[in-house]
Design an enzyme around this catalytic site. Structure first.
Site, mmCIF file in Angstrom:
data_model
loop_
_atom_site.group_PDB
_atom_site.id
_atom_site.type_symbol
_atom_site.label_atom_id
_atom_site.label_comp_id
_atom_site.label_asym_id
_atom_site.label_seq_id
_atom_site.Cartn_x
_atom_site.Cartn_y
_atom_site.Cartn_z
ATOM 1 N N LYS A 23 0.834 -1.201 0.000
ATOM 2 C CA LYS A 23 0.000 0.000 0.000
ATOM 3 C C LYS A 23 0.871 1.255 0.000
ATOM 4 C CE LYS A 23 -3.854 -0.719 2.108
ATOM 5 N NZ LYS A 23 -4.844 -0.966 3.146
ATOM 6 N N ARG A 93 -3.727 2.848 8.308
ATOM 7 C CA ARG A 93 -3.998 1.577 7.621
ATOM 8 C C ARG A 93 -2.767 0.692 7.665
ATOM 9 N NH1 ARG A 93 -6.712 5.300 4.173
ATOM 10 N NH2 ARG A 93 -8.809 4.627 3.552
ATOM 11 N N GLY A 102 -7.604 -9.984 6.296
ATOM 12 C CA GLY A 102 -7.574 -10.423 7.693
ATOM 13 C C GLY A 102 -6.594 -9.633 8.527
ATOM 14 N N MET A 104 -5.205 -5.843 9.931
ATOM 15 C CA MET A 104 -6.005 -4.873 10.667
ATOM 16 C C MET A 104 -6.869 -4.002 9.770
ATOM 17 S SD MET A 104 -4.891 -1.909 13.207
ATOM 18 C CE MET A 104 -5.324 -0.601 12.083
ATOM 19 N N ARG A 337 -3.894 -1.161 -6.143
ATOM 20 C CA ARG A 337 -3.079 -2.387 -6.034
ATOM 21 C C ARG A 337 -3.503 -3.314 -7.158
ATOM 22 N NH1 ARG A 337 -6.057 -4.520 -0.548
ATOM 23 N NH2 ARG A 337 -8.154 -4.566 -1.387
ATOM 24 N N HIS A 456 -3.972 -40.920 3.797
ATOM 25 C CA HIS A 456 -4.445 -41.788 2.712
ATOM 26 C C HIS A 456 -5.596 -41.120 1.957
ATOM 27 C CE1 HIS A 456 -7.112 -44.957 1.073
ATOM 28 N NE2 HIS A 456 -5.959 -45.474 0.668
ATOM 29 N N ARG A 618 6.588 -48.659 -9.068
ATOM 30 C CA ARG A 618 7.187 -48.979 -7.762
ATOM 31 C C ARG A 618 6.752 -50.371 -7.334
ATOM 32 N NH1 ARG A 618 5.343 -45.321 -2.761
ATOM 33 N NH2 ARG A 618 3.464 -46.599 -2.914
ATOM 34 N N GLU A 747 13.864 -42.073 0.300
ATOM 35 C CA GLU A 747 12.845 -41.664 1.277
ATOM 36 C C GLU A 747 13.281 -41.965 2.708
ATOM 37 O OE1 GLU A 747 9.258 -43.870 0.336
ATOM 38 O OE2 GLU A 747 10.453 -45.503 -0.466
ATOM 39 N N SER A 766 14.204 -41.318 -7.309
ATOM 40 C CA SER A 766 12.988 -40.519 -7.225
ATOM 41 C C SER A 766 12.798 -40.199 -5.748
ATOM 42 C CB SER A 766 11.793 -41.299 -7.753
ATOM 43 O OG SER A 766 10.643 -40.504 -7.649
ATOM 44 N N THR A 769 9.226 -37.642 -1.035
ATOM 45 C CA THR A 769 9.360 -36.635 0.023
ATOM 46 C C THR A 769 8.294 -36.766 1.118
ATOM 47 O OG1 THR A 769 8.217 -35.085 -1.448
ATOM 48 C CG2 THR A 769 10.616 -34.911 -1.304
ATOM 49 N N ASN A 770 7.221 -37.545 0.886
ATOM 50 C CA ASN A 770 6.252 -37.764 1.983
ATOM 51 C C ASN A 770 6.945 -38.528 3.116
ATOM 52 O OD1 ASN A 770 4.564 -36.780 0.046
ATOM 53 N ND2 ASN A 770 3.279 -38.583 -0.121
ATOM 54 N N CYS A 833 8.557 -37.652 -6.454
ATOM 55 C CA CYS A 833 7.204 -38.182 -6.647
ATOM 56 C C CYS A 833 6.347 -38.043 -5.392
ATOM 57 C CB CYS A 833 7.239 -39.642 -7.094
ATOM 58 S SG CYS A 833 8.010 -40.716 -5.879
ATOM 59 N N TYR A 853 12.591 -33.946 -13.343
ATOM 60 C CA TYR A 853 11.131 -33.880 -13.420
ATOM 61 C C TYR A 853 10.524 -33.845 -12.026
ATOM 62 C CZ TYR A 853 11.022 -38.862 -12.208
ATOM 63 O OH TYR A 853 11.166 -40.059 -11.555
#
Length: 877
Positions: A23, A93, A102, A104, A337, A456, A618, A747, A766, A769-770, A833, A853
């Protein structure tokens, strides 16, 4: 001269956004363009950071600097702060560098008090206006700074209107408003326990502190987490001389967009109110008029406004959202803006701006938020219907889109109601498990009590493109599983509910839905994205249907096919259970021989669907107990089918129970214990590839076989030997020279830090990352949701590590593995993946570390394509 924390609008420009906030930078830029901006100053984002460093207080140096700038502003305006004869009034402001709903709310008319309001009334010759401004200021200050709720004041206004027999605020007289101001101050004293501040300097510092405080309110913290905004940015504060839209019928205030924010159509779009202040338009207290009506009421101001709008859009080269005030016939610009817009408007505006010669293709690609594309790919609620609805609860938005249907509590019921009776259903579960897959497929939406964004339910729903809300812990499911209670409302089986998979909101009613619609503008944006990105985008898909869906969305292969998802169908689960309970290798091989033709058929379907594009398959990953029955009836039926007694079967099931199955007997550990599983799966993969290759000689199929959960080179080498001895024999027998690759998922942290050794056997990595996130943090991804909120509140973590890749920890392991892997095998193929493959900030990280990838669920493919292009364009700058 110490560090500078405060800047006049005339001292800044658009390039100072990080310091002045969005702003403040835009007000400075408009001032520089010679536009009619009420002057003021900006207290920088660094002052906010300093405020927190100093234990939530404004230190003496910054305080003195702010007071010095008040004097400068008094000089510019020829008015004095707190002077009864010639008062300077200001607005306060907030303004962070990224637009943050959200934060102020605005405070207007600051500087008024009991003495100033009297002279203000005389000076303007308009007592009604003076007392209207004063009561508004007391109300805003009480609400925003002291957090006395708005409703108390609204009730007083409503009572006054009732007593006077009027229906509009504007019908109250000066005396009414004066009386109201007195009532407001009494309300303030009752709630706060002290008098309303009379001193304008105290008022100002109260407001500045409130802006800084609001940077860390619950709404702001939640919004930052959803939009990857760091807490360290802080917010700026804008103090601006007041102009008044409530001085009478030649004054007014409004909000306008340079294009339609809903559709992207060119042309001025907006609304205004005469004799009003800014919040009246936004709050919807009175019904505004369309901006075009201003042309009749004041053609001169309208003409000037149209010119300014055009000038601002040309200058910023984007659709503008502007606030303006007319004070006694004179136009002032309060802010501009880049406007928020729907996804459909975003792609149209980007294409139009390119066609108008205002921006380049790269700029068009970079200006669209990839996450917004979700709204184009999934059905959404009708916006008018949604406004009228109130949610009964909010969980985690785990898979986007909108769903409406009748509640069912089991996957079997979901299948029966939807498939046989043609009903639309929403499946409500404590949590889902792999055997629920068919019911999940038939459901319009899925709602779970437990689990997070990588549970899941969430992962499977995203793969199917089905709406899912997860982890809504407030739900109490009845013992008979025929109803649940949420938000004080009982929802029974067959009742309609609606889910919003983006916000996580749940509604206890049916809300109208608008189907997904992809336009030609979307296709153009995607073409440009593909032109500039270097990362390839694959998909995680286990069925030909998912694979075809992803291919339509532009997937360039499959980065993860989870073979276990193929085993839960009714005709297969019996064979896999027979294999698990087998006592000898021969019995196991007999059961696996039944599975082989099914697996081969599955893989043929995938190879056909992807038409020669690469597919990474896999090997079996989950612990075996997941395939076994838990209900007494199912156990008895299985024992009968297998010809064994129930007690023996129960003993076998008990022996497979693990205390921590995610770190138990799963992944490559299954193939080490039961090599025949790996043999069967390899045979299915290679035979399918040979069959499809023979049928389609124009394609070049190179199977990629991925070994999961490897932590040690010798472990991988053992499983690779099983794969190569099986595959080489089949290929030799076929008389062809088909090539194939064997690689692994990284992993387990140990695999990442010994990646140089593992690359001796692995031809590709691959990153899963989970699991890598789960093992690095030591969190269970299904349970972490129950305590992570406390971590966000206390600002230990700023974002969900399962939704956004943790660069400092997990990212360091990924970088290490990439460097070590390339050292051993320079041509190693590298991809990701995990679910992070569809998260824009994680895609940018993958581009930075040099992966080839990313792979993500089908409906996230366009998001990943756009994010990959944005990362490449950013890299070129």
């Amino acid at each position: 001269m110490g560090k500078k924390f405060v800047y006049l609008f005339s001292e800044g420009d658009a390039s100072m956004r990080n310091l002045l906030g969005g702003k403040g930078a835009n007000l400075a830029e408009m001032t520089g363009l010679g536009m009619p901006v009420p002057q003021g100053f900006t207290i920088s984002t660094e002052a906010c950071t300093q405020y927190y460093e100093d234990g939530e207080r404004i230190n003496d140096d910054i305080r003195a600097e702010i007071l010095g700038y008040i004097e400068k502003l008094e000089g510019i305006m020829g008015k004095k702060f707190g002077d009864p004869n010639n008062p300077l009034l200001v607005s306060v402001r907030s303004g962070a560098r990224a637009s943050m709903p959200g934060m102020m709310d605005t405070i207007l008319n600051l500087g008024l008090n009991e003495t100033v309001v009297v002279s203000f009334a005389e000076k303007t010759g308009n007592p009604r206006f003076a007392y209207d401004s004063y009561r508004r200021f007391i109300q805003m200050y009480s609400d925003v700074v002291m957090e006395v709720g708005k409703k108390f004041f609204e009730e007083l206004i409503d009572k006054m209107k009732e007593d006077r027999g009027v229906s509009l605020d504007t019908e109250l007289t000066a005396d009414d408003l004066k009386e109201l101001a007195g009532q407001f101050k009494a309300e303030y004293k009752e709630k706060i326990g002290e008098d309303f501040p009379e001193n304008p300097v105290d008022q100002l510092f109260g407001a500045i502190k409130a802006v800084f405080r609001s940077w860390n309110n619950d709404r702001a913290i939640y919004y930052r987490r959803m939009n990857d905004i760091p807490a360290s940015w802080g917010t700026a504060v804008n103090v601006q001389a007041m102009v008044f839209g409530n001085m009478g019928d030649t004054s007014g205030t409004g909000v306008a967009f340079s294009r339609d924010p809903a559709t992207g159509e060119t042309g001025l779009y907006g609304e205004f109110l005469m004799n009003a202040q800014g919040e009246d338009v936004v709050a919807g207290i009175r019904t505004p008029e369309p901006i075009t009506a201003l042309q009749e009421q004041n053609p001169e101001v309208y003409g000037q406004f149209v010119d300014i709008v055009q000038k601002l859009e040309d200058h910023y080269r984007d659709m503008q959202d502007m606030e303006f005030t007319i004070e006694e016939g004179k136009l002032y610009m309060l802010q501009t803006r880049n406007g928020k817009r729907t996804a459909a408007a975003a792609v149209k505006i980007a294409c139009d701006l390119v066609d108008e010669g205002k921006i380049t293709e790269q700029q068009a690609v970079s200006m669209i938020d990839p996450k917004q594309l979700d709204a184009l790919l999934h059905p959404q609620f009708d916006s008018d219907a949604l406004k009228k609805a109130t949610p009964i609860g909010q969980g985690l938005g785990a898979s986007p889109g909108a769903a409406v249907g009748q509640v069912v509590f089991t996957a079997e019921d979901a299948t029966r109601w939807a498939k046989d009776d043609g009903k639309k259903v929403v499946l409500v579960r404590l949590e889902t498990s792999p055997e629920d897959i068919e019911g999940m497929n038939y459901a319009e939406g899925i709602l779970t009590v437990r689990g997070g964004r990588t549970s899941h339910a969430a992962v499977v729903a995203r793969g199917m493109g089905t709406c899912c809300v997860a982890g809504l812990g407030e739900i109490k499911i009845a013992d008979d599983e025929k109803s649940f209670i949420l938000g004080g409302k009982t929802i029974s089986e067959g009742d309609f509910i609606s889910l919003d998979g983006t916000t996580g909101n749940v509604y206890g009613e049916a809300i109208g839905i608008v189907p997904a619609s992809i336009s030609g503008y979307f296709d153009r944006i995607m073409e440009w994205a593909d032109k500039y990105r270097t990362l390839k985008v694959r998909t995680n898909a286990d069925t030909p249907h998912d694979a075809q869906q992803a291919k339509k969305f532009g997937a360039e292969g499959i980065g993860l096919c989870r073979t276990e998802h193929m085993f839960f169908e009714a005709d297969r689960i019996a064979a896999i259970r027979e294999m698990i309970v087998a006592e000898t290798v021969e019995q196991r091989k007999t059961a696996l021989a039944k599975l082989l033709p099914m697996q081969r058929g599955d893989f043929e379907g995938l190879y056909e669907a992807m038409e020669g594009l690469p597919i990474t398959i896999r090997l079996l990953d989950p612990p075996l107990h997941e395939f076994l029955p838990t209900e007494e009836d199912d156990i008895q039926a299985l024992a009968k089918d297998m010809g064994i007694n129930v007690a023996d079967l129960k003993a076998k099931i008990a022996s497979l129970h693990e205390f921590n199955p995610m770190m138990g007997h799963r992944g490559c550990r299954l193939d080490v214990t039961y090599p025949e599983i790996g043999e069967m799966q390899t045979r299915g993969i290679i035979e399918a590839a040979l069959n499809v290759q023979k049928k389609h000689p124009e394609w070049t199929i190179v199977p990629e076989i991925m070994v999961p959960l490897v932590g040690e080179l010798k472990e991988l080498q053992y499983v690779k030997d099983i794969i190569t001895s099986t595959a080489d024999q089949i290929i030799a027998d076929s008389g062809t020279d088909m090539k194939y690759l064997v690689g692994t998922m990284i992993e387990i942290p140990r695999a990442a830090i010994t990646a140089d050794e593992i690359a001796e056997a692995a031809e590709f990595f691959s990153f899963g990352t989970n699991d890598l996130t789960q093992m690095t943090f030591g969190f269970s991804r299904d349970d972490a949701g129950s305590f992570l909120d406390s971590y966000y509140e206390k600002q230990i973590y700023e974002s969900d590590p399962f939704a956004r890749l943790d660069r400092d920890g997990v990212g360091k392991l990924v970088r290490t593995a990439v460097e070590l892997g390339k050292k051993t095998r320079p041509d190693i193929k590298l991809g990701i993946c995990g679910e992070h493959g569809g998260d824009p900030s994680s895609v940018e990280f993958c581009h930075e570390v040099g992966l080839a990838y990313v792979s993500c669920s089908p409906f996230r493919v366009p998001i990943a394509r756009l994010a990959a292009a944005q990362a490449a364009i950013k890299d070129q700058k």
